[in-house]
Design an enzyme around this catalytic site. Sequence first.
Site, mmCIF file in Angstrom:
data_model
loop_
_atom_site.group_PDB
_atom_site.id
_atom_site.type_symbol
_atom_site.label_atom_id
_atom_site.label_comp_id
_atom_site.label_asym_id
_atom_site.label_seq_id
_atom_site.Cartn_x
_atom_site.Cartn_y
_atom_site.Cartn_z
ATOM 1 N N ASN A 7 0.864 -1.180 0.000
ATOM 2 C CA ASN A 7 0.000 0.000 0.000
ATOM 3 C C ASN A 7 0.907 1.239 0.000
ATOM 4 O O ASN A 7 1.678 1.452 0.941
ATOM 5 C CB ASN A 7 -0.899 -0.027 1.246
ATOM 6 C CG ASN A 7 -1.803 1.189 1.331
ATOM 7 O OD1 ASN A 7 -1.378 2.305 1.049
ATOM 8 N ND2 ASN A 7 -3.043 0.991 1.735
ATOM 9 N N ASP A 9 -0.001 4.490 -0.220
ATOM 10 C CA ASP A 9 -0.679 5.758 0.122
ATOM 11 C C ASP A 9 0.274 6.775 0.743
ATOM 12 O O ASP A 9 0.201 7.973 0.461
ATOM 13 C CB ASP A 9 -1.793 5.522 1.153
ATOM 14 C CG ASP A 9 -2.975 4.761 0.586
ATOM 15 O OD1 ASP A 9 -3.045 4.579 -0.636
ATOM 16 O OD2 ASP A 9 -3.821 4.329 1.388
ATOM 17 N N HIS A 10 1.151 6.279 1.631
ATOM 18 C CA HIS A 10 1.952 7.237 2.405
ATOM 19 C C HIS A 10 3.120 7.830 1.618
ATOM 20 O O HIS A 10 3.732 8.795 2.072
ATOM 21 C CB HIS A 10 2.371 6.629 3.732
ATOM 22 C CG HIS A 10 1.175 6.416 4.618
ATOM 23 N ND1 HIS A 10 0.225 7.400 4.816
ATOM 24 C CD2 HIS A 10 0.721 5.331 5.284
ATOM 25 C CE1 HIS A 10 -0.736 6.928 5.590
ATOM 26 N NE2 HIS A 10 -0.464 5.675 5.878
ATOM 27 N N ARG A 18 3.762 18.893 0.964
ATOM 28 C CA ARG A 18 4.289 20.102 0.335
ATOM 29 C C ARG A 18 3.528 20.483 -0.941
ATOM 30 O O ARG A 18 3.957 21.381 -1.662
ATOM 31 C CB ARG A 18 5.770 19.881 -0.030
ATOM 32 C CG ARG A 18 6.699 19.933 1.153
ATOM 33 C CD ARG A 18 6.757 21.349 1.705
ATOM 34 N NE ARG A 18 7.622 21.415 2.855
ATOM 35 C CZ ARG A 18 8.921 21.731 2.796
ATOM 36 N NH1 ARG A 18 9.509 21.975 1.662
ATOM 37 N NH2 ARG A 18 9.622 21.780 3.905
ATOM 38 N N HIS A 43 -5.556 3.744 -1.710
ATOM 39 C CA HIS A 43 -6.899 4.113 -1.229
ATOM 40 C C HIS A 43 -7.218 5.499 -1.762
ATOM 41 O O HIS A 43 -6.577 6.478 -1.389
ATOM 42 C CB HIS A 43 -6.883 4.117 0.307
ATOM 43 C CG HIS A 43 -8.223 4.368 0.939
ATOM 44 N ND1 HIS A 43 -8.428 4.223 2.290
ATOM 45 C CD2 HIS A 43 -9.420 4.749 0.415
ATOM 46 C CE1 HIS A 43 -9.696 4.512 2.572
ATOM 47 N NE2 HIS A 43 -10.308 4.840 1.458
ATOM 48 N N ARG A 45 -9.291 8.219 -1.266
ATOM 49 C CA ARG A 45 -10.240 8.716 -0.264
ATOM 50 C C ARG A 45 -11.056 9.859 -0.844
ATOM 51 O O ARG A 45 -10.606 10.564 -1.747
ATOM 52 C CB ARG A 45 -9.492 9.187 0.986
ATOM 53 C CG ARG A 45 -8.765 8.074 1.723
ATOM 54 C CD ARG A 45 -8.181 8.596 3.020
ATOM 55 N NE ARG A 45 -9.219 8.799 4.000
ATOM 56 C CZ ARG A 45 -9.490 7.960 5.011
ATOM 57 N NH1 ARG A 45 -8.764 6.882 5.189
ATOM 58 N NH2 ARG A 45 -10.473 8.210 5.835
ATOM 59 N N ARG A 49 -6.772 13.004 0.441
ATOM 60 C CA ARG A 49 -5.688 13.498 1.309
ATOM 61 C C ARG A 49 -4.317 12.968 0.897
ATOM 62 O O ARG A 49 -3.312 13.527 1.243
ATOM 63 C CB ARG A 49 -5.963 13.153 2.764
ATOM 64 C CG ARG A 49 -5.893 11.677 3.069
ATOM 65 C CD ARG A 49 -5.990 11.416 4.548
ATOM 66 N NE ARG A 49 -7.310 11.690 5.062
ATOM 67 C CZ ARG A 49 -7.781 11.139 6.195
ATOM 68 N NH1 ARG A 49 -7.013 10.341 6.907
ATOM 69 N NH2 ARG A 49 -8.998 11.388 6.605
ATOM 70 N N GLU A 70 -8.492 0.464 -2.905
ATOM 71 C CA GLU A 70 -9.315 0.529 -1.686
ATOM 72 C C GLU A 70 -10.258 1.700 -1.834
ATOM 73 O O GLU A 70 -9.825 2.796 -2.223
ATOM 74 C CB GLU A 70 -8.425 0.829 -0.484
ATOM 75 C CG GLU A 70 -7.939 -0.360 0.249
ATOM 76 C CD GLU A 70 -7.109 0.079 1.438
ATOM 77 O OE1 GLU A 70 -7.377 1.145 2.021
ATOM 78 O OE2 GLU A 70 -6.166 -0.635 1.736
ATOM 79 N N THR A 101 -8.179 3.954 8.026
ATOM 80 C CA THR A 101 -9.433 3.189 8.114
ATOM 81 C C THR A 101 -9.541 2.598 9.513
ATOM 82 O O THR A 101 -8.634 1.900 9.960
ATOM 83 C CB THR A 101 -9.432 2.054 7.071
ATOM 84 O OG1 THR A 101 -8.997 2.594 5.831
ATOM 85 C CG2 THR A 101 -10.814 1.465 6.916
ATOM 86 N N GLU A 151 -11.011 -9.201 3.134
ATOM 87 C CA GLU A 151 -9.731 -8.889 3.768
ATOM 88 C C GLU A 151 -9.985 -8.819 5.262
ATOM 89 O O GLU A 151 -10.736 -7.955 5.736
ATOM 90 C CB GLU A 151 -9.173 -7.550 3.258
ATOM 91 C CG GLU A 151 -7.846 -7.212 3.935
ATOM 92 C CD GLU A 151 -7.195 -5.929 3.406
ATOM 93 O OE1 GLU A 151 -7.418 -5.575 2.227
ATOM 94 O OE2 GLU A 151 -6.475 -5.290 4.186
ATOM 95 N N HIS A 191 -3.795 -4.454 7.712
ATOM 96 C CA HIS A 191 -3.933 -3.305 8.620
ATOM 97 C C HIS A 191 -3.077 -3.495 9.864
ATOM 98 O O HIS A 191 -3.255 -4.468 10.582
ATOM 99 C CB HIS A 191 -5.383 -3.034 9.039
ATOM 100 C CG HIS A 191 -5.605 -1.565 9.291
ATOM 101 N ND1 HIS A 191 -5.208 -0.945 10.445
ATOM 102 C CD2 HIS A 191 -6.125 -0.592 8.502
ATOM 103 C CE1 HIS A 191 -5.495 0.348 10.363
ATOM 104 N NE2 HIS A 191 -6.035 0.594 9.190
ATOM 105 N N GLY A 213 1.102 -1.316 4.345
ATOM 106 C CA GLY A 213 1.499 0.008 3.887
ATOM 107 C C GLY A 213 2.450 0.718 4.815
ATOM 108 O O GLY A 213 3.654 0.787 4.577
ATOM 109 N N HIS A 214 1.911 1.222 5.929
ATOM 110 C CA HIS A 214 2.657 2.162 6.759
ATOM 111 C C HIS A 214 4.035 1.655 7.157
ATOM 112 O O HIS A 214 5.030 2.382 7.068
ATOM 113 C CB HIS A 214 1.827 2.512 8.007
ATOM 114 C CG HIS A 214 2.466 3.552 8.848
ATOM 115 N ND1 HIS A 214 3.271 3.243 9.916
ATOM 116 C CD2 HIS A 214 2.467 4.902 8.745
ATOM 117 C CE1 HIS A 214 3.715 4.362 10.445
ATOM 118 N NE2 HIS A 214 3.244 5.382 9.756
#
Length: 242
Positions: A7, A9-10, A18, A43, A45, A49, A70, A101, A151, A191, A213-214
Amino acid sequence: MAVLNVNIDHVATVRQARLTDEPDPVWAAVQCELAGANGITVHLRQDRRHICDRDIRLLKETVACKLNLEMCMAEPIVRIAEQIRPDQVTLVPEKRAELTTEGGLDCLRHKKRLAQVVRRMHKKRILVSTFIAPDQEQILASAQTGCDAIELHTGMYANAKGQKAVQKRLADLEAGKDFATEKRLVVHAGHGLTYRNIGAVACIRGLCEFNIGHSIIARAVLVGIGQATTEMIGLIDKFSEE
Ligand code: PXP
């Protein structure tokens, strides 16, 4: 054997901090794929974001492995999925104020909408997974609405404190996986999974796909920061010689 979807996203979160064009999640996806990822998860959203519409359009063009989108079941997002046609959608609940989430999707409460979304995705040949707690009623509702996969939410396992609580959460995941498999659902998990806690879940036979992800993006920052520093010092040295 289970496989990994990264994932990313980050990567986009850092870019959006920025409002610039780096780091580009499309570049990150290429790196993940080259390193052997089975899939790329993003994801989209409603508040955009991190991942934005441009990202999923380009990822659809460039990702050669599985693209897993997602998303919540809000109509504008469902329409985007129909247009983009990722390989798979993972349906999640979405609250505007949450950091990530929070819980699983309530498939019982939203059964009618879920069945509609599944039908629309299947028309576009998109696989459908629901992000849910390892709860028999939720699993059954996913099966009855025609989902291809679920999932299992591993957040409760990741947050469990103490051996007893961890074992209880692992047993819940195993039981959820067994019940879902009986209902002919493919079982994914994700997750809160990290380099420290992945081992015990990866031991559960029959889990097919992990979405992580994270922790991977956090590790990437730390394992890459030394090289990034060296490269910048190299440029400063080169241009400030005289
Ligand atoms: N699976 C789902 C359904 C998620 O919503 C998320 C977070 O976007 C993940 C997996 C990845 O979680 P984490 O970033 O904690 O690895």
